[in-house]
Design an enzyme around this catalytic site. Structure first.
Site, PDB file in Angstrom:
ATOM      1  CE  LYS A 112      -4.435  -1.541   1.704  1.00 34.66           C
ATOM      2  NZ  LYS A 112      -5.522  -1.365   2.661  1.00 34.66           N
ATOM      3  CE  LYS A 130      -6.403  -7.729  -2.260  1.00 37.78           C
ATOM      4  NZ  LYS A 130      -6.330  -7.145  -0.926  1.00 37.78           N
ATOM      5  CE  LYS A 165     -12.312  -2.213   0.007  1.00 34.79           C
ATOM      6  NZ  LYS A 165     -13.357  -2.499   0.958  1.00 34.79           N
TER       7      LYS A 165
HETATM    8  P1  TYM Z   1     -10.818  -5.172   3.587  1.00 36.32           P
HETATM    9  O1  TYM Z   1     -11.789  -4.075   3.864  1.00 36.32           O
HETATM   10  O2  TYM Z   1      -9.708  -4.895   2.632  1.00 36.32           O
HETATM   11  O3  TYM Z   1     -11.590  -6.453   3.087  1.00 36.32           O
HETATM   12  C1  TYM Z   1     -12.704  -6.956   3.799  1.00 36.32           C
HETATM   13  C2  TYM Z   1     -12.714  -8.473   3.741  1.00 36.32           C
HETATM   14  O4  TYM Z   1     -12.790  -8.906   2.384  1.00 36.32           O
HETATM   15  C3  TYM Z   1     -11.756  -9.843   2.122  1.00 36.32           C
HETATM   16  N1  TYM Z   1     -11.327  -9.671   0.719  1.00 36.32           N
HETATM   17  C4  TYM Z   1     -11.248 -10.680  -0.159  1.00 36.32           C
HETATM   18  N2  TYM Z   1     -11.530 -11.989  -0.048  1.00 36.32           N
HETATM   19  C5  TYM Z   1     -11.352 -12.759  -1.139  1.00 36.32           C
HETATM   20  N3  TYM Z   1     -10.920 -12.269  -2.321  1.00 36.32           N
HETATM   21  C6  TYM Z   1     -10.624 -10.967  -2.494  1.00 36.32           C
HETATM   22  N4  TYM Z   1     -10.209 -10.489  -3.669  1.00 36.32           N
HETATM   23  C7  TYM Z   1     -10.793 -10.101  -1.371  1.00 36.32           C
HETATM   24  N5  TYM Z   1     -10.606  -8.763  -1.172  1.00 36.32           N
HETATM   25  C8  TYM Z   1     -10.934  -8.525   0.109  1.00 36.32           C
HETATM   26  C9  TYM Z   1     -10.640  -9.469   3.088  1.00 36.32           C
HETATM   27  O5  TYM Z   1      -9.755 -10.534   3.303  1.00 36.32           O
HETATM   28  C10 TYM Z   1     -11.437  -9.118   4.317  1.00 36.32           C
HETATM   29  O6  TYM Z   1     -11.781 -10.285   5.037  1.00 36.32           O
HETATM   30  N6  TYM Z   1      -7.825  -5.126   7.628  1.00 36.32           N
HETATM   31  C11 TYM Z   1      -9.111  -5.569   7.102  1.00 36.32           C
HETATM   32  C12 TYM Z   1     -10.290  -5.074   7.891  1.00 36.32           C
HETATM   33  C13 TYM Z   1     -10.225  -5.312   9.346  1.00 36.32           C
HETATM   34  C14 TYM Z   1     -10.451  -6.549  10.011  1.00 36.32           C
HETATM   35  C15 TYM Z   1     -10.337  -6.272  11.388  1.00 36.32           C
HETATM   36  C16 TYM Z   1     -10.752  -7.838   9.557  1.00 36.32           C
HETATM   37  C17 TYM Z   1      -9.980  -4.383  10.300  1.00 36.32           C
HETATM   38  N7  TYM Z   1     -10.043  -4.941  11.530  1.00 36.32           N
HETATM   39  C18 TYM Z   1     -10.486  -7.271  12.361  1.00 36.32           C
HETATM   40  C19 TYM Z   1     -10.910  -8.838  10.542  1.00 36.32           C
HETATM   41  C20 TYM Z   1     -10.778  -8.538  11.910  1.00 36.32           C
HETATM   42  C21 TYM Z   1      -9.261  -5.062   5.673  1.00 36.32           C
HETATM   43  O7  TYM Z   1      -8.646  -4.107   5.280  1.00 36.32           O
HETATM   44  O8  TYM Z   1     -10.211  -5.729   4.956  1.00 36.32           O
END
Ligand code: TYM
Length: 348
Positions: free
Chosen positions: A121, A204, A207
């Protein structure tokens, strides 16, 4: 060990999603759909819209507010029931930020230096990245541990952050000679833990990809979904009869996995039906399936977004319930650490 340091042992599921940009099919299949499954199993479930995480990169305030409400609508449209799951936005429960600070003091620089997502990032411009972007995994650990959550369903890309959460829990317990924080189980399961870009099967679906053609958004209409799958990169070979035949064919594998995840079946079953056929036949079938599954979610999201005040009310109520769970755990942590806590305090 202090009395308050007794961990909760029952199963408690926690996960979070960032309100930065819209939801993708990756978020839906890798996270939301599985959140609903956990709720349907009757487990205690908490789902958090992590607005404090989103601001680790600049967010236009009006857009952040809109994205937060839209994500809440997406959760509910996908099947999260705010009566059965606790659904809330992170900044309304101050325990996250407070415990996050404590974890800034537990985690080591070396641990965070190894986080690949920060490297991705921040890119080449590391000097200009926010401190929050670097420290973000500590806040993520706090999100989880402030509820003594035991299970965290996420996509593959969050694995390293969950390992860090485990390391923080272990170090805290060790440093203070307590058995306070549970060692969390990552739940990275199913065929859609890493949904790939439609333009490049080695990247991957995200967004933040500059090309909108690389992803399906939950807000895309039927024509757009069909067009994106039609134009998805593939190879000229027909589909194989069994998953082993997908070896070295990242794009084909991705489309088969997406189909399986949407249809709630295995890649074997998809290939039983489509093995030997070309993408000319498979892509329209996949597009039809995706539209059939996503269109009702899309429509329900739009309906819920007509009443933002109701979404805000629901988030506030969820935050009240979350704060009531987080508060005693935060207080116990500060107690263990030697902080004097002499004010009568209510959850906030
Ligand atoms: P974020 O907002 O980037 O994504 C949210 C969830 O979606 C999953 N994800 C995917 N799964 C499969 N294929 C993909 N291409 C894909 N893109 C995204 C992510 O793995 C995630 O589960 N750091 C985290 C948010 C967070 C969090 C937490 C998660 C903050 N605190 C505590 C679990 C527990 C994040 O940026 O997810």
């Amino acid at each position: 060990m202090s009395d308050m340091a007794t961990p909760t042992h029952r199963t408690r599921v926690f996960s979070g999603v960032q309100p930065s940009g819209g939801l993708t099919l990756g978020n839906y299949l890798g996270a939301l759909k599985r959140f609903v499954e956990a709720q349907e199993r009757g487990t205690e479930t908490l789902y958090c819209i992590v607005d404090l995480h989103a601001i680790t990169v600049w967010q236009e305030p009006a857009k952040l507010r809109h994205a937060t409400r839209e994500l809440a609508a997406g959760f509910m449209a996908a099947g999260i029931d705010p009566a059965r799951s606790i659904l809330f936005n992170q900044s309304q429960v101050s325990a996250h930020a407070e415990m996050g600070w404590a974890f800034n003091c537990v985690a080591r620089m070396g641990w965070l230096n190894r986080m690949t997502q920060f490297k991705d990032k921040a890119g080449k411009n590391r000097e200009n990245a926010s401190v929050g972007l670097f420290a973000y995994p500590n806040l993520m650990a706090a999100d989880i541990l402030t509820y003594h959550a035991t299970h965290v369903p996420v996509g593959e890309d969050q694995k390293q952050h969950l390992e860090l959460t485990r390391d923080i829990a272990i170090k805290f317990n060790h440093d203070y000679a307590v058995d306070f924080f549970p060692v969390v189980e990552p739940v990275i399961e199913g065929v859609a833990t890493r949904v790939m870009s439609l333009r490049d099967g080695t990247k991957k679906m995200s967004k933040s990809d500059p090309s909108d053609m690389s992803r399906i958004n939950l807000t895309d209409d039927a024509d757009t979904i069909a067009q994106k799958f039609r134009k998805a990169r593939t190879d000229p070979e027909p589909l194989p009869d069994a998953p082993e035949g997908l070896e070295g064919r990242a794009e084909a594998r991705n489309l088969v996995n997406i189909y399986a995840a949407l249809a709630d079946c295995t890649p074997e079953a998809v290939l039983d039906a489509y093995g030997g056929q070309g993408f000319g036949a498979f892509k329209p079938a996949l597009a039809d399936l995706a539209v059939a599954k996503l269109a009702p979610i899309n429509a329900e999201m739009a309906r819920l977004m007509d009443d933002p005040a109701e979404i805000d009310r629901m988030l506030g109520e969820g935050a009240d319930r979350a704060a009531a769970l987080a508060h005693p755990i935060l207080e116990a942590m500060f107690e263990i650490m030697g902080m004097v806590r002499s004010r009568p305090r209510t959850p906030r």
